[in-house]
Scaffold this active site. Structure first.
Site, PDB file in Angstrom:
ATOM      1  N   GLU A 209       0.332  -1.217   0.307  1.00 35.14           N
ATOM      2  CA  GLU A 209       0.100  -0.369  -0.067  1.00 35.14           C
ATOM      3  C   GLU A 209       0.743   1.433  -0.277  1.00 35.14           C
ATOM      4  O   GLU A 209       0.607   2.119  -0.549  1.00 35.14           O
ATOM      5  CB  GLU A 209      -0.969   0.358   1.250  1.00 35.14           C
ATOM      6  CG  GLU A 209      -1.931  -1.245   1.250  1.00 35.14           C
ATOM      7  CD  GLU A 209      -3.402  -1.188  -0.239  1.00 35.14           C
ATOM      8  OE1 GLU A 209      -3.450   0.045  -0.805  1.00 35.14           O
ATOM      9  OE2 GLU A 209      -3.756  -1.848   0.201  1.00 35.14           O
ATOM     10  N   ARG A 213       1.399   4.008  -3.229  1.00 35.67           N
ATOM     11  CA  ARG A 213      -0.249   4.890  -2.332  1.00 35.67           C
ATOM     12  C   ARG A 213       1.558   5.847  -2.657  1.00 35.67           C
ATOM     13  O   ARG A 213       0.743   7.666  -3.157  1.00 35.67           O
ATOM     14  CB  ARG A 213      -0.837   5.476  -1.585  1.00 35.67           C
ATOM     15  CG  ARG A 213      -2.192   3.895  -2.024  1.00 35.67           C
ATOM     16  CD  ARG A 213      -3.054   4.631  -0.998  1.00 35.67           C
ATOM     17  NE  ARG A 213      -3.678   2.869  -0.792  1.00 35.67           N
ATOM     18  CZ  ARG A 213      -5.129   2.788  -0.489  1.00 35.67           C
ATOM     19  NH1 ARG A 213      -5.115   3.538   0.085  1.00 35.67           N
ATOM     20  NH2 ARG A 213      -5.294   1.994  -0.660  1.00 35.67           N
ATOM     21  N   GLU A 478     -11.429   1.059 -10.931  1.00 40.06           N
ATOM     22  CA  GLU A 478     -11.269   0.339 -11.377  1.00 40.06           C
ATOM     23  C   GLU A 478     -11.967  -0.138 -13.021  1.00 40.06           C
ATOM     24  O   GLU A 478     -11.390   0.065 -13.987  1.00 40.06           O
ATOM     25  CB  GLU A 478     -11.197  -1.463 -11.556  1.00 40.06           C
ATOM     26  CG  GLU A 478     -10.295  -1.902 -10.127  1.00 40.06           C
ATOM     27  CD  GLU A 478     -10.176  -1.923  -9.072  1.00 40.06           C
ATOM     28  OE1 GLU A 478     -11.527  -0.525  -8.688  1.00 40.06           O
ATOM     29  OE2 GLU A 478      -9.398  -1.155  -7.816  1.00 40.06           O
ATOM     30  N   THR A 566      -0.487   0.627 -10.248  1.00 40.14           N
ATOM     31  CA  THR A 566      -2.078   0.551 -10.161  1.00 40.14           C
ATOM     32  C   THR A 566      -2.684   1.235  -9.376  1.00 40.14           C
ATOM     33  O   THR A 566      -3.513   1.199  -8.617  1.00 40.14           O
ATOM     34  CB  THR A 566      -2.081  -1.000  -9.259  1.00 40.14           C
ATOM     35  OG1 THR A 566      -2.543  -1.427  -9.386  1.00 40.14           O
ATOM     36  CG2 THR A 566      -1.263  -0.309  -8.181  1.00 40.14           C
TER      37      THR A 566
HETATM   38  C1  DMJ Z   1      -6.161   0.938  -5.023  1.00 40.78           C
HETATM   39  O1  DMJ Z   1      -4.942   0.658  -4.141  1.00 40.78           O
HETATM   40  C2  DMJ Z   1      -5.190   0.083  -6.162  1.00 40.78           C
HETATM   41  O2  DMJ Z   1      -5.776   0.575  -7.045  1.00 40.78           O
HETATM   42  C3  DMJ Z   1      -5.312  -1.597  -6.021  1.00 40.78           C
HETATM   43  O3  DMJ Z   1      -4.374  -1.528  -6.920  1.00 40.78           O
HETATM   44  C4  DMJ Z   1      -6.025  -1.753  -5.542  1.00 40.78           C
HETATM   45  N1  DMJ Z   1      -7.412  -1.714  -4.897  1.00 40.78           N
HETATM   46  C5  DMJ Z   1      -7.132  -0.261  -4.579  1.00 40.78           C
HETATM   47  C6  DMJ Z   1      -8.680   0.780  -5.615  1.00 40.78           C
HETATM   48  O4  DMJ Z   1      -9.524   0.130  -5.726  1.00 40.78           O
END
Ligand code: DMJ
Length: 576
Positions: A209, A213, A478, A566
């Site tokens: 995380e 982030r 997503e 991501t």
């Molecule tokens: C985000 O922190 C990222 O996209 C991760 O890959 C999946 N979950 C959350 C968003 O839903």
């Protein structure tokens, strides 16, 4: 007379000077009566007083010194609020910059002037983008007012939530702010990061995380602006996270204390999540490529290589892996949803990030997508919607369940096709997009639930259903992400229109006076059950992807030059 009187005046003894003379005589007499030792003590004491007085006087500030101090303070960003965001003030502070490409150049208060940053954005150009910026500002205002410096806003209770204590919303959002062209908000976010974001905190954080982030957010804004302050923070954080890789196998632990740099497994399990250990590579590699220090890339490449060497089910991976043995947990679930999802995403994106030079990543990706097509794709009854289910018990059992998280896949698939991967991936992307869209459109809120179950045996007339405990919506990004990629590579404005409908869903059912909130129930327009939480990814990802989707500039973020991590952070492709 005058002389006389003067004489008289000068010599006539008064009672006062008679007394004075007597006193002087008495002091002298007393002095002569003192012993040698006593006299020496008085000499030393007097000398000490003189030295002290001399020292104090020679160190007291003179006027020039005070002026310098004031000037130094003015250069520091302790600036009155109304001046802080004043363009004129910033311009006045700017130093003449010889070479705008020089990443190290900053103006005197530490901020690189707008036109000297590596990339600039001019703000919204369509009315839909204007609406998204308005939504962003609404969310930011609530966060700023009630949760500033904390991880998340709780918009209903006007409170905050701290997960890692790293001001997540600020760091996660800053590149969205920048791309939207919000200079005032950019400067206040930068200022907080510069002055308050510190990593020597005695707190356990999750490697994945914090990497996607915080490290991702810092690297992204560093690349967009070339402001080295972000890079320095990235290196500090990267170094602290490196403790996770000190395991028997090289597969990292999931958690680390940023202060003690001690890493460990989660409290609830000896295992790490497969998607977590395989979704840190873009960020760590980027850090190595910028700093020239290979240690970050070496650590994460080793993880990819280890996972590559493990046995899989047609390229599909179980969702747990043990950092001590380096093996997958026996018979754990296979899914493209929670704990599996971004393993597949980062296979492709790592291959792209490295200029398509590491073939095994692409091969594993192509094999895995074939595995998805063979083992996980099914059609619903009665309408034949395509979805991606899960495998349980080591692949023996199929579960017709799909997390909303899986709706990232269409975007990844068309990104692969754009880069020369099999055309059949495009059809799967289109079909899956239709299904994901249905999970929004078929609810009165026009919002998707967290988890959907699909009807594959004709047991009902509905293609899918939602269990009460799965009916929440966390403001996740997503599907909006996929819509952006689908639109980018097809030019089909239907994807924009779908996005606009979904945006209305968020506006109508998640917007509250002080921000946006997760809701507990997408199945009812009159009982959405607000959950009082605005996750950082709503600003970092969901609103960023809406903004990009509604742009009329296809190269706003050029997907031939950047990979998007991501968490929607923008990292450059490193062509060798
Ligand atoms: C985000 O922190 C990222 O996209 C991760 O890959 C999946 N979950 C959350 C968003 O839903």
């Amino acid at each position: 007379m005058v002389v006389y009187s003067e004489h008289v005046a000068l010599n006539l003894p008064t009672s006062d000077n008679i007394y004075e003379k007597r006193r002087t005589r008495s002091w002298k007499r007393q002095w002569h009566h003192l012993s040698k030792l006593q006299k020496n003590c008085i000499y030393i004491f007097t000398a000490l007083i003189c030295i002290t007085l001399f020292y104090i006087l020679s160190n007291s500030p003179d006027e020039t010194a005070i002026d310098v101090q004031v000037e130094e303070n003015q250069l520091k960003p302790v600036i009155p609020l109304e001046l802080k965001f004043n363009e004129k003030f910033l311009e006045d502070q700017e130093r003449v910059i010889e070479d705008p490409k020089d990443a190290e150049l900053v103006n005197v208060n530490g901020v690189i002037p707008k036109d000297k940053r590596r990339t600039t954005f001019s703000g919204p150009s369509t009315s839909r983008q204007v609406a998204v910026v308005k939504a962003f500002k609404h969310a930011w205002k609530g966060y700023r007012q009630y949760a500033w410096g904390h991880d998340h806003l709780k918009p209903i209770s006007k409170n905050h939530q701290d997960w890692f204590g790293l001001g997540l919303t600020i760091v996660d959002s800053i590149d969205t702010i920048y791309i939207m062209g919000l200079e005032k908000e950019y400067l206040e976010a930068r200022d907080w990061i510069d002055k308050h974001l510190q990593f020597d905190i005695n707190r356990d954080v999750n490697l994945f995380e914090v990497t996607i982030r915080v490290l991702g957010g810092l690297l992204s804004i560093y690349h967009l602006t070339s402001d080295r302050m972000y890079l320095e923070k990235s290196v500090d954080l990267g170094d602290r996270l490196m403790a996770c890789f000190d395991t028997d196998s090289g597969i990292p632990f999931s958690d680390v204390n940023l202060f003690t740099r001690k890493a460990h497994s989660p409290k609830w399990s000896p295992d790490s999540s497969t998607s977590e250990v395989t979704t840190i590579q873009l960020e760590f590699r980027d850090l190595s490529r910028i700093t020239g220090d290979p240690k970050y890339e070496d650590a994460v490449s080793r993880v990819s290589q280890l996972v590559h060497n493990l046995e899989k089910t047609e390229g599909l991976v179980p969702i747990f892996i043990n950092p001590n043995t380096g093996q997958f947990r026996f018979a754990s679930t296979i899914t493209l949803g929670a704990r599996g999802d971004s393993y597949y995403e980062y296979l492709l994106k790592q291959w792209l990030q490295t200029g398509k030079t590491i073939d095994y990543l692409k091969d594993d990706y192509v094999t895995a997508i074939s595995g998805v097509q063979e083992r996980l794709v099914r059609k619903t009854v009665p309408n034949g919607f395509i979805f991606i289910g899960e495998l349980l018990n080591g692949g023996k059992d199929f579960k017709p369940k799909m997390d909303h998280l899986t709706c990232y896949l269409p975007g990844t698939l068309v990104l692969g096709v754009h880069n020369g991967l099999p055309d059949s991936h495009k059809k799967l992307a289109e079909d899956l997009s239709t299904t994901c869209y249905q999970t929004y459109a078929r609810h009165p809120t026009f919002l998707s639930p967290e988890i959907t179950y699909f009807n594959i045996q004709g047991e009902s007339s509905n293609d899918f259903y939602v269990k009460i405990n799965d009916a929440h919506n966390l403001l996740r990004p997503e599907f909006v992400e996929s819509l952006w990629y689908m639109y980018q590579f097809s030019g089909n404005s239907t994807y924009q229109d779908w996005g606009w409908q979904i945006f209305q869903g968020f506006e109508n059912f998640t917007k509250v006076p002080n921000g946006y909130t997760s809701i507990g129930n997408v199945r009812s327009a009159i009982d959405v059950r607000p959950k009082d939480m605005m996750e950082s990814f709503f600003l970092a990802e969901t609103l960023k992807y809406f903004y990009l989707l509604f742009s009329d500039d296809p190269k706003l973020i050029d997907l031939d030059k950047y990979v998007v991590n991501t968490e929607a952070h923008i990292l450059p492709i490193h062509n060798l």
